[in-house]
Write a protein that holds these residues in place. Structure first.
Motif, PDB file in Angstrom:
ATOM      1  N   LEU A  70      12.494  25.801 -74.331  1.00 29.55           N
ATOM      2  CA  LEU A  70      11.090  25.445 -74.192  1.00 29.55           C
ATOM      3  C   LEU A  70      10.631  24.598 -75.381  1.00 29.55           C
ATOM      4  CD1 LEU A  70       8.438  25.662 -72.655  1.00 29.55           C
ATOM      5  CD2 LEU A  70       8.098  27.924 -73.663  1.00 29.55           C
ATOM      6  N   SER A  71      11.022  24.984 -76.589  1.00 33.42           N
ATOM      7  CA  SER A  71      10.674  24.215 -77.795  1.00 33.42           C
ATOM      8  C   SER A  71      11.251  22.805 -77.739  1.00 33.42           C
ATOM      9  CB  SER A  71      11.184  24.914 -79.046  1.00 33.42           C
ATOM     10  OG  SER A  71      10.534  26.127 -79.242  1.00 33.42           O
ATOM     11  N   LYS A  72      12.506  22.699 -77.338  1.00 29.83           N
ATOM     12  CA  LYS A  72      13.158  21.384 -77.248  1.00 29.83           C
ATOM     13  C   LYS A  72      12.476  20.502 -76.203  1.00 29.83           C
ATOM     14  CE  LYS A  72      17.590  22.951 -78.933  1.00 29.83           C
ATOM     15  NZ  LYS A  72      18.867  23.525 -78.582  1.00 29.83           N
ATOM     16  N   THR A  73      12.107  21.098 -75.076  1.00 29.33           N
ATOM     17  CA  THR A  73      11.419  20.332 -74.035  1.00 29.33           C
ATOM     18  C   THR A  73      10.083  19.805 -74.557  1.00 29.33           C
ATOM     19  OG1 THR A  73      12.457  21.675 -72.309  1.00 29.33           O
ATOM     20  CG2 THR A  73      10.512  20.431 -71.678  1.00 29.33           C
ATOM     21  N   LEU A  74       9.339  20.640 -75.261  1.00 27.94           N
ATOM     22  CA  LEU A  74       8.064  20.204 -75.845  1.00 27.94           C
ATOM     23  C   LEU A  74       8.276  19.044 -76.815  1.00 27.94           C
ATOM     24  CD1 LEU A  74       6.517  23.729 -76.410  1.00 27.94           C
ATOM     25  CD2 LEU A  74       5.420  21.902 -75.096  1.00 27.94           C
ATOM     26  N   GLU A  75       9.248  19.194 -77.690  1.00 26.77           N
ATOM     27  CA  GLU A  75       9.526  18.148 -78.687  1.00 26.77           C
ATOM     28  C   GLU A  75      10.020  16.870 -78.019  1.00 26.77           C
ATOM     29  OE1 GLU A  75      12.159  20.002 -81.510  1.00 26.77           O
ATOM     30  OE2 GLU A  75      10.558  21.306 -82.266  1.00 26.77           O
ATOM     31  N   ASN A  76      10.893  16.992 -77.010  1.00 18.81           N
ATOM     32  CA  ASN A  76      11.423  15.815 -76.310  1.00 18.81           C
ATOM     33  C   ASN A  76      10.336  15.049 -75.572  1.00 18.81           C
ATOM     34  OD1 ASN A  76      14.016  16.333 -77.207  1.00 18.81           O
ATOM     35  ND2 ASN A  76      14.636  17.387 -75.331  1.00 18.81           N
ATOM     36  N   PRO A 127      -0.304  35.434 -69.798  1.00 21.51           N
ATOM     37  CA  PRO A 127       0.876  35.647 -70.628  1.00 21.51           C
ATOM     38  C   PRO A 127       0.951  34.526 -71.667  1.00 21.51           C
ATOM     39  CG  PRO A 127       1.429  35.781 -68.293  1.00 21.51           C
ATOM     40  CD  PRO A 127       0.019  35.273 -68.390  1.00 21.51           C
ATOM     41  N   ALA A 128       1.454  34.832 -72.836  1.00 24.92           N
ATOM     42  CA  ALA A 128       1.515  33.840 -73.920  1.00 24.92           C
ATOM     43  C   ALA A 128       2.274  32.585 -73.507  1.00 24.92           C
ATOM     44  CB  ALA A 128       2.152  34.461 -75.160  1.00 24.92           C
ATOM     45  N   GLU A 129       3.239  32.712 -72.622  1.00 27.85           N
ATOM     46  CA  GLU A 129       4.030  31.562 -72.169  1.00 27.85           C
ATOM     47  C   GLU A 129       3.164  30.477 -71.532  1.00 27.85           C
ATOM     48  OE1 GLU A 129       7.718  30.522 -69.116  1.00 27.85           O
ATOM     49  OE2 GLU A 129       7.137  32.616 -69.391  1.00 27.85           O
ATOM     50  N   VAL A 130       1.984  30.843 -71.050  1.00 29.33           N
ATOM     51  CA  VAL A 130       1.095  29.859 -70.438  1.00 29.33           C
ATOM     52  C   VAL A 130       0.758  28.746 -71.439  1.00 29.33           C
ATOM     53  CG1 VAL A 130      -1.279  29.502 -69.579  1.00 29.33           C
ATOM     54  CG2 VAL A 130       0.148  31.342 -68.642  1.00 29.33           C
ATOM     55  N   ALA A 166      10.047  29.331 -65.910  1.00 28.02           N
ATOM     56  CA  ALA A 166      10.957  28.216 -65.641  1.00 28.02           C
ATOM     57  C   ALA A 166      11.913  27.950 -66.798  1.00 28.02           C
ATOM     58  CB  ALA A 166      10.158  26.949 -65.333  1.00 28.02           C
ATOM     59  N   SER A 167      11.569  28.399 -67.984  1.00 31.11           N
ATOM     60  CA  SER A 167      12.408  28.137 -69.166  1.00 31.11           C
ATOM     61  C   SER A 167      13.424  29.255 -69.343  1.00 31.11           C
ATOM     62  CB  SER A 167      11.539  28.023 -70.417  1.00 31.11           C
ATOM     63  OG  SER A 167      10.653  26.935 -70.287  1.00 31.11           O
ATOM     64  N   LYS A 168      14.656  28.863 -69.651  1.00 35.24           N
ATOM     65  CA  LYS A 168      15.729  29.846 -69.847  1.00 35.24           C
ATOM     66  C   LYS A 168      15.604  30.575 -71.185  1.00 35.24           C
ATOM     67  CE  LYS A 168      19.208  27.346 -67.097  1.00 35.24           C
ATOM     68  NZ  LYS A 168      18.284  26.910 -66.137  1.00 35.24           N
ATOM     69  N   SER A 169      15.064  29.868 -72.193  1.00 39.29           N
ATOM     70  CA  SER A 169      14.927  30.469 -73.520  1.00 39.29           C
ATOM     71  C   SER A 169      13.790  29.782 -74.257  1.00 39.29           C
ATOM     72  CB  SER A 169      16.231  30.327 -74.316  1.00 39.29           C
ATOM     73  OG  SER A 169      16.434  28.967 -74.668  1.00 39.29           O
ATOM     74  N   VAL A 170      13.343  30.423 -75.328  1.00 37.59           N
ATOM     75  CA  VAL A 170      12.297  29.829 -76.168  1.00 37.59           C
ATOM     76  C   VAL A 170      12.822  28.551 -76.821  1.00 37.59           C
ATOM     77  CG1 VAL A 170      10.877  30.199 -78.205  1.00 37.59           C
ATOM     78  CG2 VAL A 170      11.095  32.014 -76.527  1.00 37.59           C
ATOM     79  N   ASP A 171      14.096  28.529 -77.190  1.00 37.92           N
ATOM     80  CA  ASP A 171      14.681  27.313 -77.771  1.00 37.92           C
ATOM     81  C   ASP A 171      14.617  26.153 -76.781  1.00 37.92           C
ATOM     82  OD1 ASP A 171      15.237  28.461 -80.221  1.00 37.92           O
ATOM     83  OD2 ASP A 171      17.321  28.939 -79.722  1.00 37.92           O
ATOM     84  N   GLN A 200       3.654  26.199 -71.617  1.00 38.97           N
ATOM     85  CA  GLN A 200       3.863  25.609 -70.289  1.00 38.97           C
ATOM     86  C   GLN A 200       2.686  24.711 -69.900  1.00 38.97           C
ATOM     87  OE1 GLN A 200       6.635  25.531 -68.885  1.00 38.97           O
ATOM     88  NE2 GLN A 200       7.747  27.381 -69.440  1.00 38.97           N
ATOM     89  N   LEU A 201       1.464  25.116 -70.240  1.00 41.06           N
ATOM     90  CA  LEU A 201       0.304  24.274 -69.977  1.00 41.06           C
ATOM     91  C   LEU A 201       0.366  23.001 -70.808  1.00 41.06           C
ATOM     92  CD1 LEU A 201      -2.400  23.814 -68.546  1.00 41.06           C
ATOM     93  CD2 LEU A 201      -3.499  25.155 -70.366  1.00 41.06           C
ATOM     94  N   ARG A 202       0.826  23.112 -72.042  1.00 38.49           N
ATOM     95  CA  ARG A 202       0.967  21.918 -72.878  1.00 38.49           C
ATOM     96  C   ARG A 202       1.885  20.895 -72.205  1.00 38.49           C
ATOM     97  NH1 ARG A 202      -2.043  19.308 -75.863  1.00 38.49           N
ATOM     98  NH2 ARG A 202      -1.818  18.374 -73.857  1.00 38.49           N
ATOM     99  N   LEU A 203       2.946  21.378 -71.569  1.00 41.58           N
ATOM    100  CA  LEU A 203       3.890  20.479 -70.898  1.00 41.58           C
ATOM    101  C   LEU A 203       3.274  19.740 -69.712  1.00 41.58           C
ATOM    102  CD1 LEU A 203       7.144  22.648 -70.901  1.00 41.58           C
ATOM    103  CD2 LEU A 203       6.783  20.486 -72.115  1.00 41.58           C
ATOM    104  N   VAL A 204       2.391  20.395 -68.978  1.00 38.60           N
ATOM    105  CA  VAL A 204       1.868  19.780 -67.751  1.00 38.60           C
ATOM    106  C   VAL A 204       0.486  19.147 -67.910  1.00 38.60           C
ATOM    107  CG1 VAL A 204       3.242  21.283 -66.273  1.00 38.60           C
ATOM    108  CG2 VAL A 204       0.895  21.942 -66.837  1.00 38.60           C
ATOM    109  N   TYR A 205      -0.208  19.432 -68.998  1.00 37.56           N
ATOM    110  CA  TYR A 205      -1.562  18.900 -69.178  1.00 37.56           C
ATOM    111  C   TYR A 205      -1.488  17.594 -69.964  1.00 37.56           C
ATOM    112  CZ  TYR A 205      -6.628  18.998 -70.078  1.00 37.56           C
ATOM    113  OH  TYR A 205      -7.968  18.698 -70.140  1.00 37.56           O
ATOM    114  N   SER A 206      -0.963  16.572 -69.300  1.00 37.96           N
ATOM    115  CA  SER A 206      -0.708  15.297 -69.974  1.00 37.96           C
ATOM    116  C   SER A 206      -1.960  14.440 -70.127  1.00 37.96           C
ATOM    117  CB  SER A 206       0.365  14.512 -69.226  1.00 37.96           C
ATOM    118  OG  SER A 206      -0.048  14.286 -67.890  1.00 37.96           O
ATOM    119  N   ASN A 207      -2.980  14.682 -69.316  1.00 41.20           N
ATOM    120  CA  ASN A 207      -4.189  13.858 -69.392  1.00 41.20           C
ATOM    121  C   ASN A 207      -5.320  14.539 -70.165  1.00 41.20           C
ATOM    122  OD1 ASN A 207      -4.628  15.791 -67.415  1.00 41.20           O
ATOM    123  ND2 ASN A 207      -5.744  14.410 -66.053  1.00 41.20           N
ATOM    124  N   GLN A 208      -4.976  15.356 -71.123  1.00 43.13           N
ATOM    125  CA  GLN A 208      -6.000  16.027 -71.937  1.00 43.13           C
ATOM    126  C   GLN A 208      -6.851  14.984 -72.662  1.00 43.13           C
ATOM    127  OE1 GLN A 208      -4.558  18.621 -75.076  1.00 43.13           O
ATOM    128  NE2 GLN A 208      -6.514  19.696 -75.187  1.00 43.13           N
TER     129      GLN A 208
END
Length: 184
Positions: free
Chosen positions: A48-54, A113-116, A41-46, A119-127
């Motif tokens: 993906l990084s920005k989405t995680l930080e945001n 795949p390493a991308e998991v 779903a991410s166009k680039s690693v940058d 991507q899992l960090r983004l969706v696993y909000s109730n850890q």
């Protein structure tokens, strides 16, 4: 013959089937799907990084370095994930990464795949607080040539995407939790 091949593949291949028949593979159970995640779903690693930080996830410099080296899927792919401990796969004491990975394959699990990881960090909000999840992936070499895997953790200072070096041959404690893909 087709059904037999499907069964052999499901239990981890020819070697696992032979071990099962010889009575060497005594720990065998069905491991249920825990979550699903979408990669590609991410166009680039940058991006993906920005989405995680945001979204407020903490990323160390080491993790950022590993993230930059993470290949991204070119197409959207859903991956079924399972959550297992080292003990769930039959180990009673510390073991090394590749022995653990080989046992996971015998249980019908595959590396993700390493991308998991991100991507899992983004969706696993109730850890849950205090939980650490290691990503069952092929280790990636960072800028120091250290091999590492992703780690998701929820600590007092927040939820983070981190890394764990895999260089130590006996790093895996029996209670350590790992994320793998369910073999299709």
């Amino acid at each position: 013959m087709g059904q037999m091949n499907a069964i052999v593949k499901k239990i981890g291949g020819r070697d696992a089937a032979l071990r099962l028949l010889r009575g060497e593979l005594v720990v065998f159970r069905t491991i249920e799907t825990w979550k699903s995640v979408l990669i590609g779903a991410s166009k680039s690693v940058d991006d993906l990084s920005k989405t995680l930080e945001n979204k407020g996830f903490k990323i160390s410099d080491w993790t950022s370095d590993l993230l930059k080296r993470t290949p991204l899927a070119k197409t959207l792919t859903e991956i079924e994930l399972v959550l297992v401990s080292v003990a769930d796969l039959g180990f009673t004491e510390r073991t090394d990464l590749y022995a653990f990975y080989n046992r996971a394959k015998e249980f019908g699990l595959d590396l993700v795949p390493a991308e998991v990881g991100p991507q899992l960090r983004l969706v696993y909000s109730n850890q849950p607080m205090g939980e650490h999840l290691f990503i069952g992936m092929e280790p990636i070499a960072d800028s120091n040539a250290d091999l590492s895997v992703f780690l998701l953790a929820h600590l007092e200072n927040g939820k983070l995407l981190s890394t764990r070096s895999s260089w130590n041959p006996k790093i895996l404690l029996t209670e350590t939790l790992w994320v793998f893909a369910r073999r299709k």
